[in-house]
Write an enzyme that holds these catalytic residues in place. Structure first.
Site, mmCIF file in Angstrom:
data_model
loop_
_atom_site.group_PDB
_atom_site.id
_atom_site.type_symbol
_atom_site.label_atom_id
_atom_site.label_comp_id
_atom_site.label_asym_id
_atom_site.label_seq_id
_atom_site.Cartn_x
_atom_site.Cartn_y
_atom_site.Cartn_z
ATOM 1 N N CYS A 72 -60.014 -0.602 14.797
ATOM 2 C CA CYS A 72 -60.292 -2.032 14.673
ATOM 3 C C CYS A 72 -60.597 -2.667 16.030
ATOM 4 O O CYS A 72 -59.770 -2.581 16.951
ATOM 5 C CB CYS A 72 -59.100 -2.742 14.027
ATOM 6 S SG CYS A 72 -59.317 -4.530 13.906
ATOM 7 N N CYS A 75 -57.872 -5.586 17.084
ATOM 8 C CA CYS A 75 -56.489 -5.297 17.461
ATOM 9 C C CYS A 75 -56.360 -5.333 18.981
ATOM 10 O O CYS A 75 -57.363 -5.232 19.703
ATOM 11 C CB CYS A 75 -56.070 -3.932 16.926
ATOM 12 S SG CYS A 75 -55.719 -3.926 15.150
ATOM 13 N N HIS A 134 -52.534 -6.068 12.312
ATOM 14 C CA HIS A 134 -53.738 -5.671 11.586
ATOM 15 C C HIS A 134 -53.582 -5.798 10.071
ATOM 16 O O HIS A 134 -54.521 -6.194 9.364
ATOM 17 C CB HIS A 134 -54.098 -4.230 11.949
ATOM 18 C CG HIS A 134 -55.318 -3.712 11.260
ATOM 19 N ND1 HIS A 134 -56.596 -3.975 11.715
ATOM 20 C CD2 HIS A 134 -55.457 -2.958 10.120
ATOM 21 C CE1 HIS A 134 -57.461 -3.398 10.903
ATOM 22 N NE2 HIS A 134 -56.806 -2.774 9.934
ATOM 23 N N ASN A 174 -63.605 -15.819 6.019
ATOM 24 C CA ASN A 174 -64.030 -14.977 4.899
ATOM 25 C C ASN A 174 -62.978 -13.892 4.720
ATOM 26 O O ASN A 174 -62.619 -13.222 5.690
ATOM 27 C CB ASN A 174 -65.373 -14.310 5.175
ATOM 28 C CG ASN A 174 -66.490 -15.310 5.415
ATOM 29 O OD1 ASN A 174 -66.495 -16.396 4.840
ATOM 30 N ND2 ASN A 174 -67.434 -14.959 6.262
ATOM 31 N N HIS A 185 -59.313 -7.035 9.766
ATOM 32 C CA HIS A 185 -58.264 -7.689 10.551
ATOM 33 C C HIS A 185 -58.254 -9.191 10.248
ATOM 34 O O HIS A 185 -59.310 -9.807 10.130
ATOM 35 C CB HIS A 185 -58.519 -7.455 12.043
ATOM 36 C CG HIS A 185 -57.369 -7.837 12.916
ATOM 37 N ND1 HIS A 185 -56.541 -6.903 13.496
ATOM 38 C CD2 HIS A 185 -56.900 -9.046 13.316
ATOM 39 C CE1 HIS A 185 -55.621 -7.527 14.223
ATOM 40 N NE2 HIS A 185 -55.819 -8.826 14.108
ATOM 41 N N HIS A 187 -58.820 -12.669 10.510
ATOM 42 C CA HIS A 187 -59.572 -13.457 11.484
ATOM 43 C C HIS A 187 -60.486 -14.430 10.761
ATOM 44 O O HIS A 187 -60.767 -14.297 9.576
ATOM 45 C CB HIS A 187 -60.410 -12.550 12.391
ATOM 46 C CG HIS A 187 -61.626 -11.972 11.729
ATOM 47 N ND1 HIS A 187 -61.566 -10.965 10.774
ATOM 48 C CD2 HIS A 187 -62.950 -12.279 11.851
ATOM 49 C CE1 HIS A 187 -62.780 -10.663 10.366
ATOM 50 N NE2 HIS A 187 -63.647 -11.447 10.991
ATOM 51 N N GLN A 189 -63.879 -17.486 11.768
ATOM 52 C CA GLN A 189 -64.979 -17.737 12.689
ATOM 53 C C GLN A 189 -65.191 -19.231 12.870
ATOM 54 O O GLN A 189 -64.709 -20.050 12.080
ATOM 55 C CB GLN A 189 -66.270 -17.092 12.167
ATOM 56 C CG GLN A 189 -66.196 -15.580 12.018
ATOM 57 C CD GLN A 189 -67.519 -14.995 11.555
ATOM 58 O OE1 GLN A 189 -68.516 -15.061 12.257
ATOM 59 N NE2 GLN A 189 -67.522 -14.441 10.347
#
EC number: 2.7.7.12
Length: 359
Positions: A72, A75, A134, A174, A185, A187, A189
């Site tokens: 990933c 991470c 993660h 998303n 992971h 997250h 935007q």
């Protein structure tokens, strides 16, 4: 909160947001990275009066690496592996996207003929890592961690709004392979657009034409709170409800009770009250069918320079899952004509979600 700015090997900015003042953020990016791509080009569609970003460099972005932390890029780094985050641990991190849809790194842009116009895709795209864990998710974050994420959102909203040419800042997440994520992971935007997006223009146009007793968004909120049948969860400062004309099988809008233009304008009390309500709704999504619920979570903020008095910060959360093994696809009517057909009665969706929140 401690805020630390550093840079990655290709010059992209990275910002650590930490709860501890003694967090060491001196680690450097050891990777040999290619030069940053030039900004996308914007092409104007005269039939819809919309701008379309064309960003060919995004074809090479990372796409669904192995689902383990060992592969990933979001991470933390380690002694044997360097990722997008040089530090060996972090609380919340924001950095410029390596494959941005918009940026300030301009190239050469040529006319394409026809009735379209072309201009640089000025702006900025950032990645927000909610946690270093993660296998976690936003729904499992503590209230304190959600608060730190909100601090980062507010910070970036204010900062990106000051970039020349930026007209709107969009904060979103998303989640789920069905949605089309490329990295698992936890997250989100942030897009800093060089124009006001089509959906925002539609909503603010409706708000300008509204002839009700007050602001359109405030009146919608008041009406849903008064009716109550579609309210999913609420506290003293926020209300979550399924809109009467929901487009998606499971769709929840979350409004603060006070009209503010953007995340940066929320009070400390409003930020604190948001965390437990929002994570309870996210958990209700997952508990609904006993499977991970794919979703898009989208903050609607005021444009940077226009109609700020009409706008009303709110979050729109929706899933394409309509049953345990069934998804809502955007087929002919939705994709070609923008005409939605919802398979789930909004009042029933609210009842189902409410039962999981109460549970």
């Amino acid at each position: 909160m401690k805020r630390t700015i550093t840079h990655l090997a290709d010059g992209r900015e990275l910002i650590y947001f930490d709860r501890r003042d003694d967090a060491d953020r001196s680690a450097i990016d050891r990777r040999p990275l290619e030069p940053r791509p030039v900004a996308s080009e914007l092409r104007y569609d005269p039939l819809t009066e919309e701008w379309i970003a064309v960003a060919g460099h995004r074809q090479t972005r990372t796409f669904q690496p192995a689902g383990t932390a060992a592969e990933c890029p979001l991470c933390p780094s380690s002694d044997t592996r360097s990722t997008e985050i040089p530090a060996y641990d972090y609380d919340v991190v924001v950095f410029e996207n390596r494959f941005p849809s918009f940026s300030g790194n301009f190239g050469t842009y040529h006319e394409v003929g026809g009735l379209s116009q072309v201009r640089p895709g000025v702006g900025r795209c950032e990645v927000v890592c909610f946690t270093s864990e993660h296998s976690s998710s936003f729904s499992r974050l503590s209230d304190a961690q959600v608060g730190l994420v909100m601090e980062a959102w507010a910070d970036r909203t204010a900062e990106l709004s000051g970039i020349e040419g930026v007209e709107q800042v969009f904060v979103f997440e998303n989640r789920g392979e069905e949605i089309g994520i490329t990295l698992a992971h936890p997250h989100g935007q942030i897009y800093a657009y060089p124009y006001v997006t089509p959906r925002t223009r539609l909503q603010l146009g409706a708000a300008a034409r509204h002839r009700g007793p007050g602001n359109l968004f405030a009146d919608v909120l008041a009406a849903e709170r008064a009716t109550g049948t579609r309210v999913v969860a609420a506290n003293e400062l926020w209300t979550a409800f399924v809109p009467a004309a929901a487009r998606w099988p499971f769709e929840v809008h979350i409004y603060p009770h006070r009209q503010v233009p953007d995340l940066a304008a929320l009070s400390e009390a409003e930020r604190a009250a948001f965390a437990p309500l929002y994570t309870s709704v996210l958990r209700a999504f997952d508990d609904l069918f006993g499977v991970v619920m794919p979703y898009i979570s989208a903050w609607h903020q005021a444009p940077v320079r226009q109609d700020r008095e009409l706008a009303y910060l709110h979050l729109e959360l929706f899933s394409i899952r309509r049953a345990p093994g069934k998804l809502k696809y955007l087929a002919g009517s939705e994709s070609a004509m923008g005409a939605f057909v919802n398979d789930v009665l909004p009042e029933e969706a609210a009842r189902m979600l409410r039962s999981q929140v109460d549970h």
